[in-house]
Design a protein around this motif. Sequence first.
Motif, mmCIF file in Angstrom:
data_model
loop_
_atom_site.group_PDB
_atom_site.id
_atom_site.type_symbol
_atom_site.label_atom_id
_atom_site.label_comp_id
_atom_site.label_asym_id
_atom_site.label_seq_id
_atom_site.Cartn_x
_atom_site.Cartn_y
_atom_site.Cartn_z
ATOM 1 N N LYS A 161 68.142 45.972 8.796
ATOM 2 C CA LYS A 161 68.164 44.828 9.719
ATOM 3 C C LYS A 161 69.553 44.233 9.859
ATOM 4 N N LYS A 162 70.392 44.430 8.841
ATOM 5 C CA LYS A 162 71.722 43.839 8.876
ATOM 6 C C LYS A 162 72.654 44.563 9.841
ATOM 7 N N HIS A 163 72.187 45.729 10.377
ATOM 8 C CA HIS A 163 73.035 46.466 11.309
ATOM 9 C C HIS A 163 73.286 45.612 12.548
ATOM 10 N N LYS A 164 74.548 45.563 12.952
ATOM 11 C CA LYS A 164 74.898 44.665 14.062
ATOM 12 C C LYS A 164 74.225 45.085 15.363
ATOM 13 N N ASP A 165 73.925 46.378 15.505
ATOM 14 C CA ASP A 165 73.270 46.869 16.722
ATOM 15 C C ASP A 165 71.810 47.125 16.380
ATOM 16 N N ASN A 166 71.031 46.077 16.409
ATOM 17 C CA ASN A 166 69.648 46.173 15.953
ATOM 18 C C ASN A 166 68.694 46.456 17.112
ATOM 19 N N MET A 167 69.112 47.311 18.036
ATOM 20 C CA MET A 167 68.273 47.597 19.192
ATOM 21 C C MET A 167 67.633 48.972 19.125
ATOM 22 N N TYR A 168 68.020 49.792 18.151
ATOM 23 C CA TYR A 168 67.409 51.113 18.010
ATOM 24 C C TYR A 168 66.189 51.033 17.089
ATOM 25 N N GLU A 169 65.230 51.880 17.393
ATOM 26 C CA GLU A 169 64.069 51.999 16.518
ATOM 27 C C GLU A 169 63.557 53.433 16.592
ATOM 28 N N PHE A 170 63.096 53.937 15.440
ATOM 29 C CA PHE A 170 62.684 55.330 15.353
ATOM 30 C C PHE A 170 61.488 55.634 16.247
ATOM 31 N N VAL A 171 61.493 56.847 16.772
ATOM 32 C CA VAL A 171 60.313 57.407 17.437
ATOM 33 C C VAL A 171 60.028 58.744 16.768
ATOM 34 N N CYS A 172 58.868 58.858 16.154
ATOM 35 C CA CYS A 172 58.438 60.119 15.549
ATOM 36 C C CYS A 172 57.630 60.872 16.608
ATOM 37 N N GLU A 173 58.263 61.809 17.265
ATOM 38 C CA GLU A 173 57.610 62.594 18.311
ATOM 39 C C GLU A 173 57.375 64.009 17.780
ATOM 40 N N PRO A 174 56.157 64.314 17.287
ATOM 41 C CA PRO A 174 55.902 65.638 16.710
ATOM 42 C C PRO A 174 56.132 66.781 17.691
ATOM 43 N N ASN A 175 56.037 66.498 18.997
ATOM 44 C CA ASN A 175 56.185 67.557 20.001
ATOM 45 C C ASN A 175 57.572 67.584 20.628
ATOM 46 N N MET A 176 58.557 67.001 19.963
ATOM 47 C CA MET A 176 59.922 67.044 20.486
ATOM 48 C C MET A 176 60.435 68.483 20.448
ATOM 49 N N TYR A 177 61.099 68.882 21.533
ATOM 50 C CA TYR A 177 61.554 70.270 21.681
ATOM 51 C C TYR A 177 63.026 70.256 22.098
ATOM 52 N N ILE A 178 63.913 70.632 21.158
ATOM 53 C CA ILE A 178 65.351 70.746 21.451
ATOM 54 C C ILE A 178 65.775 72.132 21.004
ATOM 55 N N GLU A 179 65.770 73.053 21.924
ATOM 56 C CA GLU A 179 66.006 74.457 21.580
ATOM 57 C C GLU A 179 67.399 74.683 21.013
ATOM 58 N N SER A 180 68.392 73.937 21.513
ATOM 59 C CA SER A 180 69.765 74.146 21.049
ATOM 60 C C SER A 180 69.933 73.810 19.573
ATOM 61 N N GLU A 181 69.081 72.930 19.037
ATOM 62 C CA GLU A 181 69.159 72.546 17.626
ATOM 63 C C GLU A 181 67.996 73.115 16.813
ATOM 64 N N GLN A 182 67.244 74.021 17.424
ATOM 65 C CA GLN A 182 66.104 74.655 16.754
ATOM 66 C C GLN A 182 65.087 73.639 16.235
ATOM 67 N N ILE A 183 64.907 72.567 17.020
ATOM 68 C CA ILE A 183 63.836 71.604 16.729
ATOM 69 C C ILE A 183 62.680 71.962 17.649
ATOM 70 N N ILE A 184 61.721 72.693 17.113
ATOM 71 C CA ILE A 184 60.642 73.270 17.917
ATOM 72 C C ILE A 184 59.307 72.841 17.326
ATOM 73 N N PRO A 185 58.364 72.376 18.144
ATOM 74 C CA PRO A 185 57.060 71.942 17.623
ATOM 75 C C PRO A 185 56.307 73.095 16.956
ATOM 76 N N THR A 186 55.413 72.744 16.069
ATOM 77 C CA THR A 186 54.606 73.750 15.371
ATOM 78 C C THR A 186 53.703 74.505 16.347
ATOM 79 N N SER A 187 53.326 73.852 17.452
ATOM 80 C CA SER A 187 52.478 74.527 18.438
ATOM 81 C C SER A 187 53.207 75.672 19.133
ATOM 82 N N LYS A 188 54.545 75.664 19.056
ATOM 83 C CA LYS A 188 55.356 76.721 19.662
ATOM 84 C C LYS A 188 55.966 77.651 18.611
#
Length: 407
Positions: A161-188
Amino acid sequence: VSIPSLVRALSEERGREPCYIAVRLWAIKRLDSVRMRADVVFRVFMLFNPRGLAREVLPSSTNRIVSTDTTWGDELDDALPTLVVYNGQELKDARGAREFFRVNDAKCIGDDGVMDDLWFPDPENVAMVTYKTEAVIDLDMDFRNFPFDQHKIGLCFFFPKKHKDNMYEFVCEPNMYIESEQIIPTSKGGRGILEVKPGISKSLCEWELCGSLTSSKKAHHLQSKVSLFINIRRRPQYYENKFIFRPGLIAILACLSSIVSPKDVGNRFQVTLTVLLTLVGINYSSAETLPNLSYTTALDRYHDACHNFVLLVIIVNVTFVWLTEFCESEGTSGTIVGVMKFLEGNVGVDAAVFLPTNTTVQDGCRTVDYYEDIGMLSLFLSWIAYNTWLYRHHHRHHDHLFSTQQT
């Protein structure tokens, strides 16, 4: 409602921008169950819209800014989201730990299988920052079933909370697909956003991975903390050999005290007391492998059973030594009237069933020896049966938990 639309609605409602996250647990360098800490190495991928200085220095192509470059400084560090390990004692960057670059292929797969773009307030400026970090984390372990115990190792991240830019918040997206970084959902056929590298089992020594290795919430919502869990169970063979089979065998040696003549009371008690003191030494030795606990473990209960078994053998020895001396004190030719009265008055059974009225002292002493042998044999067989049941019970429970977590 589509996933991007839901994330957008939640972001606008909470007034915070999304920061999509993926985690790769690379190694557990050390797992200290006595100090309740683990030294782990992991890599975190955070996808977000940079602002301020971070947006100004963001490369326009696929080039990357690495933390070892001269262009990376404290100002850029302050402009990026700060990551903190929630349950960590120490957090340090590995060599070449951070990378900052532009991402053009951030996608997600909907429940209907259709590929869609992840939602960002500024879709033209999407960047990723990666952290390769080593941290010492606290373990929350329950050793009640030791050495047949199973645990979860949790690695929790959050934005302070002490971070001066307190506008980001995590999103856990199990189906996120970023092929360039090999982040591929289990369904694929990928490993999803929370991944434990296969080689991590080599760094666990006496532990093995079991059940579902990672977990994430299915709901697509913004949150301030993300946790990566791995399930491990102990390989108990070392503890079985040293602290279960060995004391169990030593405890059963107490039955050999019945071989010594009842007249030699000193040697009888010397055998049983030596066995008892040996078991106490093994008990203290096993305690050194565990932290100071406020509860008993399965191994403690087994050692208590060993002690109780030896004490029961001592009680049987005392009883039959006394009966033998009582028989001999009646003389060499009379009947054992005293024994019969004792059995009738204190045990409540018909002594004639065990000692007929014409029983001589010699016959009575032989009868006492006979029943002593029966008693010791019963204790011996009961101890074997108890150990067999205990071994099967723990291993059946162990395998059941494993199969349940696998399911």
